[in-house]
Design a protein around this motif. Structure first.
Motif, PDB file in Angstrom:
ATOM      1  N   ARG A   1       0.884  -1.167   0.000  1.00  0.00           N
ATOM      2  CA  ARG A   1       0.000   0.000   0.000  1.00  0.00           C
ATOM      3  C   ARG A   1       0.914   1.207   0.000  1.00  0.00           C
ATOM      4  NH1 ARG A   1      -3.846  -2.219   4.670  1.00  0.00           N
ATOM      5  NH2 ARG A   1      -5.250  -3.440   3.373  1.00  0.00           N
ATOM      6  N   VAL A   2       0.739   2.056  -1.005  1.00  0.00           N
ATOM      7  CA  VAL A   2       1.695   3.136  -1.253  1.00  0.00           C
ATOM      8  C   VAL A   2       1.012   4.495  -1.238  1.00  0.00           C
ATOM      9  CG1 VAL A   2       3.316   4.075  -2.970  1.00  0.00           C
ATOM     10  CG2 VAL A   2       3.148   1.599  -2.636  1.00  0.00           C
ATOM     11  N   ILE A   3       1.733   5.452  -0.690  1.00  0.00           N
ATOM     12  CA  ILE A   3       1.384   6.861  -0.814  1.00  0.00           C
ATOM     13  C   ILE A   3       2.542   7.509  -1.561  1.00  0.00           C
ATOM     14  CG2 ILE A   3       1.188   9.035   0.443  1.00  0.00           C
ATOM     15  CD1 ILE A   3      -0.112   7.407   2.702  1.00  0.00           C
ATOM     16  N   LEU A   4       2.225   8.319  -2.539  1.00  0.00           N
ATOM     17  CA  LEU A   4       3.254   9.075  -3.251  1.00  0.00           C
ATOM     18  C   LEU A   4       3.130  10.530  -2.839  1.00  0.00           C
ATOM     19  CD1 LEU A   4       2.813   7.530  -6.815  1.00  0.00           C
ATOM     20  CD2 LEU A   4       4.611   7.006  -5.149  1.00  0.00           C
ATOM     21  N   PHE A   5       4.274  11.163  -2.522  1.00  0.00           N
ATOM     22  CA  PHE A   5       4.265  12.597  -2.260  1.00  0.00           C
ATOM     23  C   PHE A   5       5.473  13.214  -2.937  1.00  0.00           C
ATOM     24  CE2 PHE A   5       6.531  10.819   1.354  1.00  0.00           C
ATOM     25  CZ  PHE A   5       7.514  11.735   1.689  1.00  0.00           C
ATOM     26  N   GLU A   6       5.271  14.447  -3.405  1.00  0.00           N
ATOM     27  CA  GLU A   6       6.326  15.101  -4.177  1.00  0.00           C
ATOM     28  C   GLU A   6       6.388  16.583  -3.873  1.00  0.00           C
ATOM     29  OE1 GLU A   6       4.915  13.904  -8.071  1.00  0.00           O
ATOM     30  OE2 GLU A   6       3.716  15.712  -8.279  1.00  0.00           O
ATOM     31  N   THR A   7       7.596  17.121  -4.036  1.00  0.00           N
ATOM     32  CA  THR A   7       7.791  18.567  -3.943  1.00  0.00           C
ATOM     33  C   THR A   7       8.321  19.047  -5.287  1.00  0.00           C
ATOM     34  OG1 THR A   7      10.045  18.324  -3.071  1.00  0.00           O
ATOM     35  CG2 THR A   7       8.242  18.509  -1.459  1.00  0.00           C
ATOM     36  N   HIS A   8       7.954  20.287  -5.615  1.00  0.00           N
ATOM     37  CA  HIS A   8       8.284  20.817  -6.939  1.00  0.00           C
ATOM     38  C   HIS A   8       8.173  22.333  -6.923  1.00  0.00           C
ATOM     39  CE1 HIS A   8       3.960  21.278  -7.194  1.00  0.00           C
ATOM     40  NE2 HIS A   8       3.878  20.004  -6.806  1.00  0.00           N
ATOM     41  N   GLY A   9       8.705  22.961  -7.921  1.00  0.00           N
ATOM     42  CA  GLY A   9       8.673  24.417  -8.008  1.00  0.00           C
ATOM     43  C   GLY A   9       7.420  24.974  -8.655  1.00  0.00           C
ATOM     44  N   THR A  10       6.545  24.110  -9.148  1.00  0.00           N
ATOM     45  CA  THR A  10       5.319  24.581  -9.788  1.00  0.00           C
ATOM     46  C   THR A  10       4.229  24.781  -8.741  1.00  0.00           C
ATOM     47  OG1 THR A  10       4.517  22.333 -10.204  1.00  0.00           O
ATOM     48  CG2 THR A  10       5.883  23.343 -11.909  1.00  0.00           C
ATOM     49  N   GLU A  11       3.071  25.196  -9.176  1.00  0.00           N
ATOM     50  CA  GLU A  11       1.956  25.400  -8.256  1.00  0.00           C
ATOM     51  C   GLU A  11       1.389  24.050  -7.819  1.00  0.00           C
ATOM     52  OE1 GLU A  11       1.467  28.428  -7.267  1.00  0.00           O
ATOM     53  OE2 GLU A  11       2.650  29.393  -8.818  1.00  0.00           O
ATOM     54  N   ASP A  12       0.866  23.976  -6.591  1.00  0.00           N
ATOM     55  CA  ASP A  12       0.231  22.750  -6.106  1.00  0.00           C
ATOM     56  C   ASP A  12      -0.871  22.338  -7.075  1.00  0.00           C
ATOM     57  OD1 ASP A  12       1.822  22.969  -3.873  1.00  0.00           O
ATOM     58  OD2 ASP A  12       0.214  23.614  -2.529  1.00  0.00           O
ATOM     59  N   GLY A  13      -0.934  21.044  -7.358  1.00  0.00           N
ATOM     60  CA  GLY A  13      -1.987  20.524  -8.217  1.00  0.00           C
ATOM     61  C   GLY A  13      -1.825  20.835  -9.692  1.00  0.00           C
ATOM     62  N   SER A  14      -0.675  21.361 -10.082  1.00  0.00           N
ATOM     63  CA  SER A  14      -0.463  21.712 -11.491  1.00  0.00           C
ATOM     64  C   SER A  14      -0.431  20.463 -12.367  1.00  0.00           C
ATOM     65  CB  SER A  14       0.863  22.463 -11.646  1.00  0.00           C
ATOM     66  OG  SER A  14       1.948  21.572 -11.380  1.00  0.00           O
ATOM     67  N   GLU A  15      -0.614  20.648 -13.639  1.00  0.00           N
ATOM     68  CA  GLU A  15      -0.538  19.541 -14.590  1.00  0.00           C
ATOM     69  C   GLU A  15       0.826  18.858 -14.494  1.00  0.00           C
ATOM     70  OE1 GLU A  15      -1.537  16.718 -17.297  1.00  0.00           O
ATOM     71  OE2 GLU A  15      -2.871  18.162 -16.348  1.00  0.00           O
ATOM     72  N   HIS A  16       1.872  19.642 -14.301  1.00  0.00           N
ATOM     73  CA  HIS A  16       3.228  19.114 -14.143  1.00  0.00           C
ATOM     74  C   HIS A  16       3.280  18.135 -12.971  1.00  0.00           C
ATOM     75  CE1 HIS A  16       7.595  19.277 -14.613  1.00  0.00           C
ATOM     76  NE2 HIS A  16       7.717  19.533 -13.317  1.00  0.00           N
ATOM     77  N   ALA A  17       2.686  18.511 -11.840  1.00  0.00           N
ATOM     78  CA  ALA A  17       2.683  17.660 -10.648  1.00  0.00           C
ATOM     79  C   ALA A  17       1.849  16.403 -10.870  1.00  0.00           C
ATOM     80  CB  ALA A  17       2.160  18.444  -9.448  1.00  0.00           C
ATOM     81  N   VAL A  18       0.688  16.547 -11.464  1.00  0.00           N
ATOM     82  CA  VAL A  18      -0.195  15.405 -11.693  1.00  0.00           C
ATOM     83  C   VAL A  18       0.470  14.395 -12.628  1.00  0.00           C
ATOM     84  CG1 VAL A  18      -2.408  14.700 -12.704  1.00  0.00           C
ATOM     85  CG2 VAL A  18      -2.292  16.704 -11.203  1.00  0.00           C
ATOM     86  N   THR A  19       1.079  14.883 -13.692  1.00  0.00           N
ATOM     87  CA  THR A  19       1.770  13.999 -14.634  1.00  0.00           C
ATOM     88  C   THR A  19       2.917  13.271 -13.947  1.00  0.00           C
ATOM     89  OG1 THR A  19       1.162  15.420 -16.478  1.00  0.00           O
ATOM     90  CG2 THR A  19       2.999  13.921 -16.840  1.00  0.00           C
ATOM     91  N   ALA A  20       3.621  13.955 -13.054  1.00  0.00           N
ATOM     92  CA  ALA A  20       4.732  13.328 -12.332  1.00  0.00           C
ATOM     93  C   ALA A  20       4.233  12.180 -11.453  1.00  0.00           C
ATOM     94  CB  ALA A  20       5.478  14.362 -11.500  1.00  0.00           C
ATOM     95  N   PHE A  21       3.051  12.324 -10.852  1.00  0.00           N
ATOM     96  CA  PHE A  21       2.482  11.218 -10.068  1.00  0.00           C
ATOM     97  C   PHE A  21       2.247  10.003 -10.966  1.00  0.00           C
ATOM     98  CE2 PHE A  21       0.710  14.337  -6.821  1.00  0.00           C
ATOM     99  CZ  PHE A  21       1.543  13.912  -5.807  1.00  0.00           C
ATOM    100  N   ALA A  22       1.706  10.238 -12.150  1.00  0.00           N
ATOM    101  CA  ALA A  22       1.457   9.130 -13.075  1.00  0.00           C
ATOM    102  C   ALA A  22       2.760   8.443 -13.457  1.00  0.00           C
ATOM    103  CB  ALA A  22       0.732   9.644 -14.320  1.00  0.00           C
ATOM    104  N   ARG A  23       3.800   9.228 -13.676  1.00  0.00           N
ATOM    105  CA  ARG A  23       5.102   8.637 -14.032  1.00  0.00           C
ATOM    106  C   ARG A  23       5.670   7.827 -12.877  1.00  0.00           C
ATOM    107  NH1 ARG A  23       6.818  14.010 -17.341  1.00  0.00           N
ATOM    108  NH2 ARG A  23       5.855  13.351 -19.298  1.00  0.00           N
ATOM    109  N   ALA A  24       5.499   8.299 -11.657  1.00  0.00           N
ATOM    110  CA  ALA A  24       5.975   7.552 -10.488  1.00  0.00           C
ATOM    111  C   ALA A  24       5.180   6.263 -10.330  1.00  0.00           C
ATOM    112  CB  ALA A  24       5.876   8.409  -9.236  1.00  0.00           C
ATOM    113  N   ALA A  25       3.873   6.347 -10.445  1.00  0.00           N
ATOM    114  CA  ALA A  25       3.019   5.167 -10.280  1.00  0.00           C
ATOM    115  C   ALA A  25       3.377   4.095 -11.308  1.00  0.00           C
ATOM    116  CB  ALA A  25       1.553   5.560 -10.406  1.00  0.00           C
ATOM    117  N   TYR A  26       3.669   4.516 -12.502  1.00  0.00           N
ATOM    118  CA  TYR A  26       4.035   3.589 -13.574  1.00  0.00           C
ATOM    119  C   TYR A  26       5.291   2.795 -13.211  1.00  0.00           C
ATOM    120  CZ  TYR A  26       5.460   1.921 -18.173  1.00  0.00           C
ATOM    121  OH  TYR A  26       5.839   1.128 -19.224  1.00  0.00           O
ATOM    122  N   LEU A  27       6.195   3.411 -12.457  1.00  0.00           N
ATOM    123  CA  LEU A  27       7.459   2.770 -12.114  1.00  0.00           C
ATOM    124  C   LEU A  27       7.368   1.805 -10.930  1.00  0.00           C
ATOM    125  CD1 LEU A  27       9.796   5.869 -12.508  1.00  0.00           C
ATOM    126  CD2 LEU A  27       9.676   3.878 -14.021  1.00  0.00           C
TER     127      LEU A  27
END
Length: 181
Positions: A72-98
């Motif tokens: 059971r996994v939780i993913l959390f990330e920090t980034h320079g973009t705005e919270d909830g940005s498309e950049h952040a959402v796409t990064a979650f998908a890339r992490a989940a894929y791995l």
């Protein structure tokens, strides 16, 4: 509630700060991705935090994610973009894929964080031709420089409480759901 492992990668300290808040709220064990991490099968939840590089998890986390299996996994990330940005959402998908086989993602949490000063200098040195060196980018870097802040850490702690509640409700549902037979 079972034990949580909170595993993170960091360069500027942003992700470590959020990981510490998650570990505090979950009473979890905190590990840097470079640590000698114990057997993850001992944990009910594995929270994995990372910073973004080129729209996905950083290289250390990219190498770690496939080793996490049947968890059971939780993913959390920090980034320079705005919270909830498309950049952040796409990064979650890339992490989940791995992630390795059999993982169940319980939730995701993202938080703006200060951008590595070396990256900012690199962008500025690239000149006006760099699409990341714009007036908007400079303003966003300035906003990001104050994060994660106390509000972000409270949000992370609240996120943990919501995940705990979700797990309780899920267990109740599974214990009362009719079985197929």
């Amino acid at each position: 509630m079972g034990k949580w492992a909170v595993i993170y990668s960091t360069v500027t300290g942003n992700t470590r700060t959020v990981a510490e808040a998650i570990a505090r709220a979950s009473d979890g064990d905190l590990f840097n991705v470079n640590d000698n991490i114990p057997n993850l099968e001992e944990y009910e939840v594995i929270a994995i935090g990372y910073w973004l590089k080129r729209g996905g998890p950083d290289p250390l986390t990219k190498n770690f994610l496939p080793t996490v299996r049947n968890a059971r996994v939780i993913l959390f990330e920090t980034h320079g973009t705005e919270d909830g940005s498309e950049h952040a959402v796409t990064a979650f998908a890339r992490a989940a894929y791995l992630l390795g086989a059999g993982c169940d993602i319980l939730g995701t949490f993202d938080c703006q964080g200060k951008v590595n000063p070396a990256l900012i200098e690199k962008r500025k040195a690239a000149g006006a031709d760099d699409p990341h060196n714009t007036v908007d980018s400079v303003e966003r870097w300035e906003r990001a420089s104050t994060h994660p802040d106390e509000n972000d850490l409270r949000r992370a702690e609240d996120f943990v409480e919501k995940i705990k509640q979700k797990m309780i409700l899920r267990q109740k549902y599974l214990s009362t759901a009719p079985t197929k037979g």
